[in-house]
Design an enzyme around this catalytic site. Structure first.
Site, PDB file in Angstrom:
ATOM      1  CE1 TYR A   1      -3.507  -2.366   5.126  1.00  0.00           C
ATOM      2  CE2 TYR A   1      -3.041  -0.072   4.612  1.00  0.00           C
ATOM      3  CZ  TYR A   1      -3.339  -1.356   4.198  1.00  0.00           C
ATOM      4  OH  TYR A   1      -3.458  -1.623   2.845  1.00  0.00           O
TER       5      TYR A   1
ATOM      6  CB  SER B   1      -0.890   0.009   1.247  1.00  0.00           C
ATOM      7  OG  SER B   1      -1.561   1.247   1.390  1.00  0.00           O
TER       8      SER B   1
END
Length: 261
Positions: free
Chosen positions: A163, A150
């Site tokens: 995350y 990501s």
């Protein structure tokens, strides 16, 4: 397509980027292993769509990549192929917590997110290594690992601090493993920005997901929202001989959102 006959494992392939990547790879008559953790019905639907797209064989295997024994079980199901040409580490989880809310994440949250997003890809690569290296031993072909990360791991902005940290660690691990596994195996990462999938809707609700989608489209230089199928194109490129001279790369795809100050 240049990936004819690939033997491919895609983790977290029940829906979203994993499913889109599997369907695209299936078009080159690949042998596919579709992994899922909990969404059996969605995984079976992905498998059916892969067969319809032209896959030569499709296996559906349940497994939680945070568990080493499950990673080894997943790889063992593909052992009869004698090789793995491409391993797509797509499985991932998060917990939506504003970054300023330091009380919103526990040590257990960090451990679970790291277990799937960072340790999971490591365990899958470790389990698959003999089959990934089989081509090099037999005929000099180079296998590929594609980690789906990501932009959060680059920008420090994402659904939660845990995350962000897990994806930053995955990006760094990509570099280390690219060195460690060369020349038999290439290791690259794709770093999407916001992707319009059910993953966001399930995580933060339909209303909030629409707000995010509209905001991203308004601000991104390209004025579009990235779809799972867009990321699948990059996954396909990195998984096949089209990127045969690339390893240790983190490829960002976010409609140019990183250009905004």
């Amino acid at each position: 397509m240049s990936g004819y006959g690939l033997c491919t494992i895609v983790t977290g392939a029940a829906m979203g980027v994993g499913a889109a990547s599997a369907r695209l790879l299936a078009k080159c008559r690949a042998r596919m292993l579709i992994n899922y953790s909990t969404s059996k019905r969605d995984a079976e639907a992905t498998a059916e769509s892969c067969l319809n797209a032209g896959a030569a064989e499709v296996l559906v295997v349940q497994g939680d990549v945070s568990r080493d024994e499950d990673c080894r079980k997943i790889v063992a199901a593909a052992k009869h192929w004698g090789k793995i040409d491409a391993l797509i580490n797509n499985a991932g989880i998060t917990k939506h917590v504003p970054h300023h809310d330091l009380e919103g994440l526990s040590a257990e949250d960090f451990q679970r997110i790291y277990a799937v997003n960072t340790i999971g890809p490591y365990q899958m690569i470790r389990a698959a290594r003999p089959l990934l290296e089989a081509n090099a031993r037999a005929c000099g072909a180079v296998a590929a690992v594609v980690n789906v990360s990501s932009v959060a791991g680059i920008s420090g902005d994402g659904s939660s601090l845990a995350y962000v940290a897990s994806k930053g660690a995955l990006n760094a691990m990509t570099l280390s493993l690219a060195r460690a596994l060369a020349p038999a195996v290439r290791v690259n990462t794709v770093c999407p920005g916001f992707v319009d999938t059910l993953w966001y809707t399930k995580g933060c609700g339909e209303t909030r997901a629409k707000e995010m989608r509209d905001a991203v489209a308004a601000k991104a230089p390209l004025k579009i929202v990235t779809r799972a199928e867009d990321i699948a194109q990059i996954v396909y490129f990195l998984a096949t001989s089209a990127s045969s001279n690339m390893t240790g790369e983190c490829v960002r795809m976010d409609a140019g959102s990183h250009l905004i100050g």
